[in-house]
Design an enzyme around this catalytic site. Sequence first.
Site, PDB file in Angstrom:
ATOM      1  N   CYS A 122       0.454   3.726   2.874  1.00 59.35           N
ATOM      2  CA  CYS A 122       0.947   3.098   4.112  1.00 59.35           C
ATOM      3  C   CYS A 122       2.458   3.249   4.200  1.00 59.35           C
ATOM      4  CB  CYS A 122       0.608   1.606   4.139  1.00 59.35           C
ATOM      5  SG  CYS A 122      -1.142   1.198   4.041  1.00 59.35           S
TER       6      CYS A 122
ATOM      7  N   CYS B  70       0.836  -1.205   0.000  1.00 59.93           N
ATOM      8  CA  CYS B  70       0.000   0.000   0.000  1.00 59.93           C
ATOM      9  C   CYS B  70       0.870   1.253   0.000  1.00 59.93           C
ATOM     10  CB  CYS B  70      -0.915  -0.045   1.227  1.00 59.93           C
ATOM     11  SG  CYS B  70      -1.793   1.497   1.556  1.00 59.93           S
TER      12      CYS B  70
END
Length: 192
Positions: free
Chosen positions: A90, A87
Amino acid sequence: MKTTLKNIKGIYGVMLLCSVVFLIRCGNPMSEQTQQAVPEDSTAQFASENQVAETPDVTFRDENGKIVRLKDLRGKVVFINFWATWCGPCVAEMPSIDQLKASFKGSENIVFMLVDVDGDLKRSKSFMAKNKYNLPVFTAESAIPSDYLGGAIPTTVVLDKKGELVVRAEGGRDYMSPGIKKALTDLVRMPN
């Protein structure tokens, strides 16, 4: 020729749709919902924006195989970040989370938990080591309540010393912003 062009347009359409779904699932940091959840420059809203809920009986497994129950962490502020190595948002916020954790070094009143939603401790430990982050990784051992993790990552939740949910923030952000750091410091300094 028209059939080939039509097929190409169809493929691009599917790719575009997949990209949009990926960005939504990964938590778009610029979305209106994300900006309302935790404004980076607002200390008061960071500590009180979301509804307060009692700590459910949620368990995690740490990188050494030890089971950690949220209920056992009462008396400490708990910072939980739900993330995945694939991600982008992230990964982008990890340096600021690492710095935030380092700024609380020596404090026994706050716990940081980076929960890999894929449940792959080996890969997440490797990611942390490769990037020289001092962040403890966990996987979920029980169901995660939707109050904590809806459908987007990264999502960060903060529990106060009573175990009550005081923050739920979707999307990536700079966790070293002064407002966020001050709000966490205030929570840590509050009496039990």
